[in-house]
Design an enzyme around this catalytic site. Structure first.
Site, PDB file in Angstrom:
ATOM      1  N   HIS A  35      35.312  29.579-100.794  1.00  0.00           N
ATOM      2  CA  HIS A  35      35.758  31.206-100.597  1.00  0.00           C
ATOM      3  C   HIS A  35      35.934  32.249-100.748  1.00  0.00           C
ATOM      4  CE1 HIS A  35      38.517  27.666-100.484  1.00  0.00           C
ATOM      5  NE2 HIS A  35      39.110  28.065 -99.796  1.00  0.00           N
ATOM      6  N   ASP A 155      35.425  25.029 -90.518  1.00  0.00           N
ATOM      7  CA  ASP A 155      36.980  25.451 -89.564  1.00  0.00           C
ATOM      8  C   ASP A 155      36.559  25.681 -88.555  1.00  0.00           C
ATOM      9  OD1 ASP A 155      38.681  23.402 -91.898  1.00  0.00           O
ATOM     10  OD2 ASP A 155      37.862  24.956 -92.576  1.00  0.00           O
ATOM     11  N   ARG A 192      39.888  19.688-100.243  1.00  0.00           N
ATOM     12  CA  ARG A 192      40.085  18.736-100.132  1.00  0.00           C
ATOM     13  C   ARG A 192      38.922  17.194-101.079  1.00  0.00           C
ATOM     14  NH1 ARG A 192      42.821  19.755 -95.211  1.00  0.00           N
ATOM     15  NH2 ARG A 192      45.151  19.969 -95.717  1.00  0.00           N
TER      16      ARG A 192
END
Length: 521
Positions: A35, A155, A192
């Site tokens: 991020h 992703d 995660r």
């Protein structure tokens, strides 16, 4: 850094500096180095202007299925704020559920992600997930109204779907994908990963290793079946529970029977309580960018800069036609006669090289003609010479040989149609006749040549367009799959950035990182 919790606070902050571009990174929190990398990328100056960077943190219930980890998804807003500030975010938007869904998650308008992009990969085991993603991102975009949306390539299916949603809805922003950040053992950074306990983190390293090793060994045209079986075997031997292992086309996500084009080798596994996803891209050759367009559109200037920015070789095909024209003039032959020009090609040694500054040099039979081929006399005759079939055949063959290894940006009149019809990215770069005449006058002035009246230059450019578009062999035309980019009113930096964005829509950073290589945490 400002913390924004309500719609009113967001709108007030957004209107503080309306002249600065706004770059937006949406997240579900639990921030990590990946991020932070997105935020640092968001803070980069792209066309000379310093952007504002906004991060959002919102755990979206619509993208969690029954039995998934919505309730236990890691939440730590204070830590997220610290990491965001360190990475350059100017504000953090952390809305309550009612701000995003005033009538509750089930009561408002839903956005359905494109069905063809939801048939494979994560969508098979997470029904409704990408509809939830599309819905919340559209809601956030409506509130934030950014100029640029930055998403991670980790992703990949999500990135492909959101690019399509933005395009289909005609939303006025650019979607920028950024390469996956990896940590120790090439494990992709993920919120995660916090679920991994004890030896599970070491066990999880089998996922990137299997994809990397077996993907690198897969030759173009290799059948998918044996490749996928080997990946499954490696993952099972590591004790990972497999959700899927697939080979798909990178942009359509349709399953592939063999490695072809830009392919995505992807897998999802369960390691303990963590569900992990990863992928690698397989390319048959390094990318080729084809930039076509009429004379005077500024192709040479921006193509040279684009090649340097992307770590590609610059191929100025226009210089090759100018060199032939110079040679014809030097030999005193009639440039309008194919019969007079053809014999001159037999003994022509045309070489392209790069100087110490990365610029392209052109030599004809050992003589450097890089400056001579830019004279008004050559410019006036190059369309006549280039229209001859013998000239185009000879130079097209040479250009194709130069492009066999890929990794180049080529510009000219027929690059995307005749020379490299299989180019990965095609752009038709153009400008109005009046704008091109103005640029031509400035170029002549800087080179020390006499500058004709603008009206005369406009007439000359219009006539050259007519000749280039009407020649029998490889006429100037926009390839069906090329994107038109009109450069009137755009700075050089803005045009280069637009070209980079078009390239990245076709070629992910992970597939072709450019000069800097792949980032790491």
């Amino acid at each position: 850094m400002r913390l924004l919790r309500t719609r009113a606070e967001l709108l007030s902050w957004r209107h503080l500096e309306p002249d600065r571009p706004l770059h937006f990174v949406p997240t579900m929190g639990a921030l990590h180095g990946g991020h932070q990398s997105l935020l640092r990328r968001a803070a980069e100056r792209l066309d000379g202007r310093r952007p504002r960077v906004l991060l959002s943190v919102f755990v979206n219930p619509l993208q969690f299925g029954a039995g998934e980890d919505f309730e236990r998804y890691p939440r730590d807003l204070e830590r997220d704020g610290q990491l965001a500030a360190e990475a350059g975010a100017e504000a953090l938007f952390a809305p309550e559920l009612s701000v995003i869904y005033p009538d509750g998650p089930e009561g408002g308008t839903r956005v359905l992600a494109p069905a063809p992009l939801q048939r494979e990969l994560c969508a098979r085991s997470r029904p409704g997930h990408f509809d939830g993603v599309a819905t919340v991102v559209c809601r956030l975009l409506a509130l934030v109204r950014p100029d640029r949306l930055l998403l991670g390539e980790k992703d990949w299916q999500q990135l492909v779907i959101l690019r399509r949603v933005v395009a289909d809805l005609g939303l006025p922003l650019t979607v920028q994908g950024c390469a996956t950040m990896r940590g120790e053992g090439d494990l992709a950074l993920s919120s995660r990963n916090r679920y991994l306990q004890g030896g599970e983190r070491q066990q999880a390293l089998a996922l990137p290793a299997a994809l990397r090793d077996l993907g690198a060994a897969a030759a173009p045209g290799a059948p998918a079946g044996p490749l996928l079986a080997l990946v499954r075997q490696r993952l099972q031997e590591a004790g990972l529970a497999i959700d899927y292992v697939q080979l798909t086309a990178a942009h359509t996500l349709r399953p592939l029977p063999r490695v072809e084009g830009l392919s995505l080798l992807a897998a999802a596994v369960h390691c303990g309580s963590a569900r992990l996803i990863d992928h690698v891209f397989l390319m048959p050759r390094p990318p080729i960018v084809a930039i076509d367009g009429p004379a005077g559109a500024g192709k040479s200037t921006v193509t040279r800069a684009l090649a340097a920015r992307l770590g590609l070789v610059y191929l100025d095909t226009g210089a090759m036609y100018r060199a032939v024209t110079w040679w014809v003039m030097r030999q005193g032959a009639d440039p309008a006669s194919a019969e007079a020009v053809a014999p001159l090609l037999q003994n022509l040694d045309l070489q392209l090289s790069r100087d110490a500054d990365g610029g392209q040099r052109v030599s004809v039979n050992g003589q450097d003609v890089s400056e001579a081929i830019r004279s008004p006399e050559v410019t006036a005759l190059v369309s006549q010479v280039a229209a001859h079939g013998c000239v185009r055949e000879a130079l097209t063959d040479q250009q194709r040989r130069l492009g066999e290894k890929g990794a180049l940006v080529a510009e000219g009149r027929d690059i995307g149609t005749a020379v490299f019809p299989d180019a990965d990215c095609k752009v038709f770069l153009t400008a109005t006749v009046s704008e091109r005449a103005r640029r031509r006058a400035e170029d002549l002035r800087q080179r020390g040549f006499a500058v004709p009246p603008l009206q005369e230059l406009e007439a000359s450019i219009a006539e050259r367009d007519r000749l280039d578009s009407s020649r029998e062999v490889a006429p100037l035309q926009q390839a069906e799959d090329a994107v038109e980019l009109i450069t009137d009113g755009l700075s050089i930096d803005a045009v280069i950035q637009a070209l980079v964005d078009l390239f990245r829509e076709k070629v992910p950073e992970e597939a072709w990182p450019g000069p800097g290589g792949q980032p790491r945490a």
